[in-house]
Scaffold this active site. Structure first.
Site, PDB file in Angstrom:
ATOM      1  N   GLY A 211      57.398  40.233  61.076  1.00 54.53           N
ATOM      2  CA  GLY A 211      58.679  39.769  61.628  1.00 54.53           C
ATOM      3  C   GLY A 211      59.620  39.342  60.524  1.00 54.53           C
ATOM      4  O   GLY A 211      59.390  39.614  59.343  1.00 54.53           O
ATOM      5  N   ASN A 212      60.714  38.694  60.895  1.00 52.32           N
ATOM      6  CA  ASN A 212      61.617  38.111  59.898  1.00 52.32           C
ATOM      7  C   ASN A 212      62.208  36.811  60.442  1.00 52.32           C
ATOM      8  O   ASN A 212      61.945  36.442  61.580  1.00 52.32           O
ATOM      9  CB  ASN A 212      62.707  39.118  59.490  1.00 52.32           C
ATOM     10  CG  ASN A 212      63.573  39.526  60.656  1.00 52.32           C
ATOM     11  OD1 ASN A 212      64.242  38.710  61.264  1.00 52.32           O
ATOM     12  ND2 ASN A 212      63.551  40.813  60.995  1.00 52.32           N
ATOM     13  N   ARG A 213      62.977  36.140  59.636  1.00 51.61           N
ATOM     14  CA  ARG A 213      63.418  34.780  59.984  1.00 51.61           C
ATOM     15  C   ARG A 213      64.699  34.714  60.798  1.00 51.61           C
ATOM     16  O   ARG A 213      65.256  33.636  60.970  1.00 51.61           O
ATOM     17  CB  ARG A 213      63.611  33.962  58.698  1.00 51.61           C
ATOM     18  CG  ARG A 213      62.344  33.723  57.928  1.00 51.61           C
ATOM     19  CD  ARG A 213      62.612  32.811  56.747  1.00 51.61           C
ATOM     20  NE  ARG A 213      61.528  32.848  55.788  1.00 51.61           N
ATOM     21  CZ  ARG A 213      60.400  32.171  55.923  1.00 51.61           C
ATOM     22  NH1 ARG A 213      60.213  31.400  56.970  1.00 51.61           N
ATOM     23  NH2 ARG A 213      59.452  32.265  55.005  1.00 51.61           N
TER      24      ARG A 213
END
Ligand code: C5P
Length: 408
Positions: A211-213
């Site tokens: 995922g990412n932030r």
């Protein structure tokens, strides 16, 4: 500037235990600059004191249809005539029934009967009263007549029971009020806008993902701002840290592939695409069908490229496309290259570390002939500035009469 500023809102409060919750709604609408006239039924006053609403709105609470001195207009219909919007929250079964029957035996029902403004109803009552065929028939009559009815929420009631009949979150009612006012007065009214937001989760096995932030904040703020300007918004959202805005069509996705499909499905008829999501560039080449067990000290995961959603619609010249670039270095240079490579009309360049996941941003808006540096500010204000720039720079295309309906 908030769509609420200077608007005349009639907030009708009828007899339901949820009446205390709408004090917060009265407060928020007032703080946003609206003139809020609270009209209470006799039953409502048994649940909350008028002084609460009077204190929050700074205006007298109205309950007597014979006591409204007005210049030129007969007192009891004046409120409904000048309202920009009438919202009834909570709307009790009895009040709904009286409105459906066209009865006007108190100030609230008279106001509804006499108003040309949009009416928003937020029913809240005991689940059996809500499910009763009489109430359901009244709700369907009111919907057919063009009133907007918010679906009551499911959950724990004041009585010891669980069911449908709770007043929805105040934020949801507020969002729908903004949308209805936008549809009446907004600069994007009638236009379809597609917004993508949030992260992508690319699965590795049934429990793990890459995922990412991205928090979804900027995309959600854009969707809310477009809604407030009257647009019909489709929000294609990957996983996000906050609640999506009300009053938009929400399509939830996880992977880049799902996002691409959802964007293509949403594009017919759209005039503007705000591609704010942090799309995953890569996905696992093979997704394990069972949870992977740890074994060796090293684990090698092979990744393959995801499709570039914007590149796939680069030929769509009828659509105004805004991309987002978050970079840790060479921000403007990289963003300018992306503007051309992805066939965009505008790109919003953000310093990645400062903006991703944060409540604020300091964006630069880059188009073929302009570069606008925005100050460090909350993402809601950045959203408004982005839409201002789009409306100024692409006014003719935005409001063009005939649009193609295909997605190629
Ligand atoms: O190339 P980069 O990911 O930095 O470009 C960012 C812009 O491109 C964003 O608007 C993003 O939503 C979009 N994008 C896309 N498809 C991808 C990756 C990014 O549409 N696979």
């Amino acid at each position: 500037m908030s769509i609420m500023r200077g608007k005349q809102i009639v907030l009708g409060v009828s007899g339901s235990i949820a009446a205390y919750k709408v004090a917060e709604l009265a407060r928020r609408l007032t703080l946003d600059g609206a003139a809020v006239d609270v009209v209470m039924t006799e039953a409502a006053k048994r649940f909350v004191g008028p002084a609460t609403f009077q204190g929050l709105t700074g205006r007298p609470v109205l309950d007597d249809m014979w006591a409204l001195p007005e210049d030129g207009v007969v007192g009891h219909v004046a409120l409904g005539q000048r309202a920009d919007l009438v919202v009834i929250a909570p709307a009790s079964a009895n009040t709904l029934a009286r409105i459906a029957a066209g009865i006007s035996d108190d100030l609230l029902t008279t106001t509804v009967l006499a108003t040309p403004a949009p009416v928003l109803l937020a029913p809240a009552m005991n689940p059996h009263m809500l499910a009763n065929p009489a109430t359901q028939a009244n709700l369907s009559t009111l919907r057919q007549r063009g009133m907007t009815v918010i679906e009551p929420a499911y959950g724990r009631m004041a009585e010891p029971m669980i069911g449908q009949g709770r007043l929805p979150d105040i934020a949801e009612i507020e969002g729908l009020i903004h949308g209805l006012l936008g549809q009446r007065y907004g600069s994007l009214r009638g236009l379809k806008v597609v917004v993508t937001a949030g992260a992508n989760y690319e699965p590795i096995d049934p429990v793990r993902f890459i995922g990412n932030r991205s928090s979804g904040r900027q995309g959600y703020a854009l969707a809310a701002e477009a809604r407030d300007r009257g647009a019909k918004v489709v929000l294609v959202s990957g996983p996000a840290a906050i609640e999506p805005p009300a009053g938009v069509e929400l399509v939830r996705v996880e992977t880049a592939h799902e996002m691409e499909q959802a964007v293509h499905a949403a594009l017919p008829g759209a005039r503007l695409l705000l591609m704010c999501a942090a799309v995953a560039d890569y996905r696992a080449a093979d997704v394990a069908p069972r949870k992977l067990k740890k074994a060796d000290d090293e684990f090698v995961l092979r990744l393959v490229r995801n499709p570039d959603i914007l590149a796939g619609i680069a030929q769509r010249s009828d659509l105004i496309k805004v991309g987002f670039a978050a970079e840790t270095d060479n921000l403007i240079e990289y963003a300018q290259a992306k503007l051309e490579r992805k066939g965009l009309d505008m790109i919003v360049a953000n310093e990645a570390v400062a903006s991703i996941g944060s409540a604020e941003s300091a964006a630069t808006l880059i188009s073929a002939d302009r570069l606008i540096q925005l100050p460090q500010q909350p993402k809601q204000q950045t959203a408004a500035a982005i839409l201002d720039a789009v409306e100024t720079q692409f006014a003719a295309r935005l409001h063009m009469q005939n649009i193609r309906n295909d997605t190629t």
